[in-house]
Write a protein that holds these residues in place. Structure first.
Motif, PDB file in Angstrom:
ATOM      1  N   VAL A  51       0.863  -1.136   0.004  1.00 40.49           N
ATOM      2  CA  VAL A  51      -0.061  -0.130  -0.008  1.00 40.49           C
ATOM      3  C   VAL A  51       0.743   1.140   0.093  1.00 40.49           C
ATOM      4  CG1 VAL A  51      -1.583   1.354   1.257  1.00 40.49           C
ATOM      5  CG2 VAL A  51      -2.014  -1.094   1.021  1.00 40.49           C
ATOM      6  N   VAL A  52       1.906   1.413   0.815  1.00 37.06           N
ATOM      7  CA  VAL A  52       2.919   2.452   0.885  1.00 37.06           C
ATOM      8  C   VAL A  52       3.422   2.758  -0.424  1.00 37.06           C
ATOM      9  CG1 VAL A  52       4.995   3.468   1.832  1.00 37.06           C
ATOM     10  CG2 VAL A  52       3.165   2.266   3.468  1.00 37.06           C
ATOM     11  N   LYS A  53       4.088   1.555  -1.187  1.00 34.21           N
ATOM     12  CA  LYS A  53       4.639   1.992  -2.532  1.00 34.21           C
ATOM     13  C   LYS A  53       3.933   2.477  -3.568  1.00 34.21           C
ATOM     14  CE  LYS A  53       8.628   0.869  -4.676  1.00 34.21           C
ATOM     15  NZ  LYS A  53       8.379   1.305  -5.828  1.00 34.21           N
ATOM     16  N   TYR A  54       2.335   1.459  -3.441  1.00 32.83           N
ATOM     17  CA  TYR A  54       1.390   1.876  -4.483  1.00 32.83           C
ATOM     18  C   TYR A  54       1.074   3.520  -4.509  1.00 32.83           C
ATOM     19  CZ  TYR A  54      -3.113   2.567  -6.638  1.00 32.83           C
ATOM     20  OH  TYR A  54      -4.117   2.727  -7.249  1.00 32.83           O
ATOM     21  N   LEU A  55       0.857   3.983  -3.201  1.00 27.87           N
ATOM     22  CA  LEU A  55       0.557   5.271  -3.142  1.00 27.87           C
ATOM     23  C   LEU A  55       1.651   6.200  -3.573  1.00 27.87           C
ATOM     24  CD1 LEU A  55      -1.350   5.244   0.396  1.00 27.87           C
ATOM     25  CD2 LEU A  55      -2.171   5.459  -1.983  1.00 27.87           C
ATOM     26  N   LEU A  56       3.007   6.104  -3.311  1.00 30.02           N
ATOM     27  CA  LEU A  56       3.957   6.786  -3.633  1.00 30.02           C
ATOM     28  C   LEU A  56       4.482   6.577  -5.216  1.00 30.02           C
ATOM     29  CD1 LEU A  56       6.257   5.918  -0.905  1.00 30.02           C
ATOM     30  CD2 LEU A  56       5.307   8.184  -1.232  1.00 30.02           C
ATOM     31  N   ARG A  74      -9.124  -0.259 -10.261  1.00 33.82           N
ATOM     32  CA  ARG A  74      -8.419  -1.000 -11.260  1.00 33.82           C
ATOM     33  C   ARG A  74      -6.943  -1.025 -11.354  1.00 33.82           C
ATOM     34  NH1 ARG A  74      -5.461   0.706 -15.033  1.00 33.82           N
ATOM     35  NH2 ARG A  74      -5.316  -0.248 -17.238  1.00 33.82           N
ATOM     36  N   THR A  75      -6.316   0.157 -11.072  1.00 36.21           N
ATOM     37  CA  THR A  75      -5.040   0.300 -10.868  1.00 36.21           C
ATOM     38  C   THR A  75      -4.276  -0.350  -9.891  1.00 36.21           C
ATOM     39  OG1 THR A  75      -5.123   2.550 -11.925  1.00 36.21           O
ATOM     40  CG2 THR A  75      -3.296   1.963 -10.840  1.00 36.21           C
ATOM     41  N   PHE A  76      -4.871  -0.413  -8.468  1.00 38.21           N
ATOM     42  CA  PHE A  76      -4.471  -1.001  -7.396  1.00 38.21           C
ATOM     43  C   PHE A  76      -4.683  -2.679  -7.637  1.00 38.21           C
ATOM     44  CE2 PHE A  76      -4.647  -3.060  -3.228  1.00 38.21           C
ATOM     45  CZ  PHE A  76      -3.252  -2.580  -2.787  1.00 38.21           C
ATOM     46  N   THR A  77      -5.593  -3.017  -8.441  1.00 39.51           N
ATOM     47  CA  THR A  77      -5.780  -4.462  -8.765  1.00 39.51           C
ATOM     48  C   THR A  77      -4.617  -4.974  -9.656  1.00 39.51           C
ATOM     49  OG1 THR A  77      -8.095  -4.759  -8.346  1.00 39.51           O
ATOM     50  CG2 THR A  77      -7.243  -6.217  -9.863  1.00 39.51           C
ATOM     51  N   LEU A  78      -4.380  -4.316 -10.627  1.00 32.61           N
ATOM     52  CA  LEU A  78      -3.109  -4.576 -11.698  1.00 32.61           C
ATOM     53  C   LEU A  78      -1.826  -4.531 -10.846  1.00 32.61           C
ATOM     54  CD1 LEU A  78      -4.466  -2.757 -14.886  1.00 32.61           C
ATOM     55  CD2 LEU A  78      -4.495  -5.330 -14.563  1.00 32.61           C
ATOM     56  N   TYR A  79      -1.823  -3.382 -10.026  1.00 33.55           N
ATOM     57  CA  TYR A  79      -0.627  -3.075  -9.371  1.00 33.55           C
ATOM     58  C   TYR A  79      -0.090  -4.401  -8.525  1.00 33.55           C
ATOM     59  CZ  TYR A  79       3.269  -0.639  -6.490  1.00 33.55           C
ATOM     60  OH  TYR A  79       4.219  -0.149  -6.158  1.00 33.55           O
ATOM     61  N   VAL A 130       0.622  -1.660 -15.852  1.00 43.54           N
ATOM     62  CA  VAL A 130      -0.294  -1.009 -15.030  1.00 43.54           C
ATOM     63  C   VAL A 130      -0.662   0.243 -15.221  1.00 43.54           C
ATOM     64  CG1 VAL A 130      -0.781  -0.313 -12.693  1.00 43.54           C
ATOM     65  CG2 VAL A 130       0.415  -2.488 -13.269  1.00 43.54           C
ATOM     66  N   PHE A 131       0.266   1.082 -15.292  1.00 43.72           N
ATOM     67  CA  PHE A 131       0.267   2.609 -15.752  1.00 43.72           C
ATOM     68  C   PHE A 131       0.447   3.010 -17.033  1.00 43.72           C
ATOM     69  CE2 PHE A 131       1.521   2.253 -11.312  1.00 43.72           C
ATOM     70  CZ  PHE A 131       0.535   2.652 -10.762  1.00 43.72           C
ATOM     71  N   LEU A 132      -0.456   2.542 -17.963  1.00 39.70           N
ATOM     72  CA  LEU A 132      -0.229   2.553 -19.422  1.00 39.70           C
ATOM     73  C   LEU A 132      -0.556   4.277 -19.570  1.00 39.70           C
ATOM     74  CD1 LEU A 132      -2.208  -0.752 -20.347  1.00 39.70           C
ATOM     75  CD2 LEU A 132       0.273  -0.009 -20.293  1.00 39.70           C
ATOM     76  N   ASP A 133      -1.603   4.816 -19.350  1.00 36.28           N
ATOM     77  CA  ASP A 133      -1.960   6.201 -19.767  1.00 36.28           C
ATOM     78  C   ASP A 133      -0.719   7.267 -19.236  1.00 36.28           C
ATOM     79  OD1 ASP A 133      -4.325   5.020 -20.476  1.00 36.28           O
ATOM     80  OD2 ASP A 133      -5.440   5.944 -18.703  1.00 36.28           O
ATOM     81  N   ASP A 134      -0.044   6.921 -18.534  1.00 40.53           N
ATOM     82  CA  ASP A 134       1.061   7.647 -18.098  1.00 40.53           C
ATOM     83  C   ASP A 134       2.544   7.276 -18.380  1.00 40.53           C
ATOM     84  OD1 ASP A 134      -0.678   9.334 -16.636  1.00 40.53           O
ATOM     85  OD2 ASP A 134      -0.791   7.754 -15.164  1.00 40.53           O
ATOM     86  N   ARG A 135       2.419   6.401 -19.362  1.00 42.97           N
ATOM     87  CA  ARG A 135       3.860   6.011 -20.047  1.00 42.97           C
ATOM     88  C   ARG A 135       4.679   7.109 -20.247  1.00 42.97           C
ATOM     89  NH1 ARG A 135       3.816   0.780 -23.636  1.00 42.97           N
ATOM     90  NH2 ARG A 135       2.913   0.351 -21.852  1.00 42.97           N
ATOM     91  N   LYS A 136       4.106   8.033 -20.967  1.00 44.10           N
ATOM     92  CA  LYS A 136       5.024   9.215 -21.426  1.00 44.10           C
ATOM     93  C   LYS A 136       5.585  10.019 -20.293  1.00 44.10           C
ATOM     94  CE  LYS A 136       0.666  12.116 -21.113  1.00 44.10           C
ATOM     95  NZ  LYS A 136       0.125  11.031 -20.465  1.00 44.10           N
ATOM     96  N   ALA A 137       5.136   9.772 -19.013  1.00 40.94           N
ATOM     97  CA  ALA A 137       5.865  10.432 -17.859  1.00 40.94           C
ATOM     98  C   ALA A 137       6.918   9.760 -17.393  1.00 40.94           C
ATOM     99  CB  ALA A 137       4.937  10.850 -16.939  1.00 40.94           C
ATOM    100  N   THR A 138       7.043   8.063 -17.816  1.00 38.77           N
ATOM    101  CA  THR A 138       8.412   7.621 -17.139  1.00 38.77           C
ATOM    102  C   THR A 138       9.224   6.925 -18.440  1.00 38.77           C
ATOM    103  OG1 THR A 138       6.844   5.559 -17.158  1.00 38.77           O
ATOM    104  CG2 THR A 138       6.818   6.966 -15.219  1.00 38.77           C
ATOM    105  N   THR A 139       8.762   7.162 -19.679  1.00 39.40           N
ATOM    106  CA  THR A 139       9.626   6.793 -20.676  1.00 39.40           C
ATOM    107  C   THR A 139      10.637   7.896 -20.934  1.00 39.40           C
ATOM    108  OG1 THR A 139       8.022   5.753 -21.554  1.00 39.40           O
ATOM    109  CG2 THR A 139       9.795   5.975 -22.983  1.00 39.40           C
ATOM    110  N   PRO A 140      12.095   7.306 -20.858  1.00 40.19           N
ATOM    111  CA  PRO A 140      13.254   8.227 -21.145  1.00 40.19           C
ATOM    112  C   PRO A 140      13.209   8.746 -22.488  1.00 40.19           C
ATOM    113  CG  PRO A 140      13.882   6.119 -20.599  1.00 40.19           C
ATOM    114  CD  PRO A 140      12.547   5.978 -20.488  1.00 40.19           C
TER     115      PRO A 140
END
Length: 140
Positions: A51-56, A74-79, A130-140
Motif C-alpha cells: 500500500v505504501v509503495k502503491y501510493l508513492l 483497477r490500478t491497485f488490482t493490476l499493481y 499497470v500505468f499505461l496512460d502515464d507511460r509518457k511520464a516515465t519513458t526516457p
C-alpha cells in the motif's frame, strides 16, 4: 521525468516501503517468532509495504492523477497482480535466509535483497502493464 530522477525517487520509495514492511514484521515477530508468527509477519508486512509503495509510485513515479474508486480499484488490482511474482522473489529470499541462518539479521538481509530484486522487476512490469496512460511520464 528524467531517468535519473525516476531512479532516485524509485529507490527512495523502495527504502520507505521496505522499512514499513520490516517494521511491521518486527512488531509481529516480537510477539511470536514461531512459523505461524513468521507467516503472519510476512503477510502483514507485505500488505503494508504494498500500500505504501502503491501510493508513492502512483503519484510520484507514474504521475497517475486519476481519482475515484473505479480508477483506484483497477490500478491497485493490476499493481497487486504484478506484485505477485515479485513478492515470490522477496518471500523466497527472505525465507531462505531465515531457514539457512535462523537469525533476524540474516532474515532481514534476505528480505532487503529479495525486495531490491523484486522492486526492479516490478518497475518494468508496472510501466508495461499497470500505468499505461502515464507511460509518457516515465519513458526516457
Amino acid at each position: 521525468m528524467s531517468v535519473n530522477r525516476i531512479l532516485v525517487l524509485y529507490t527512495l520509495f523502495a527504502v520507505i516501503s521496505t522499512a514499513s514492511n520490516l517494521g511491521v514484521q518486527r512488531l509481529i515477530l516480537s510477539g511470536s517468532s514461531d512459523a505461524t508468527g513468521f507467516a503472519a509477519a510476512l503477510f502483514c508486512g507485505t500488505l503494508v509495504g504494498l500500500v505504501v509503495k502503491y501510493l508513492l509510485d502512483k503519484r510520484w513515479i507514474f504521475v497517475d492523477v486519476s481519482t475515484g474508486l473505479k480508477a483506484h480499484g483497477r490500478t491497485f488490482t493490476l499493481y497487486t497482480i504484478t506484485g505477485i511474482a515479485t513478492t515470490a522473489i522477496f518471500w523466497g529470499t527472505e525465507t531462505a535466509f531465515w531457514l539457512i541462518w535462523g537469525t533476524n539479521t540474516m532474515r532481514e538481509l534476505g528480505a532487503v535483497l529479495g525486495l531490491a530484486v523484486g522492486y526492479t522487476v516490478k518497475y518494468f512490469l508496472d510501466r508495461e502493464f499497470v500505468f499505461l496512460d502515464d507511460r509518457k511520464a516515465t519513458t526516457p
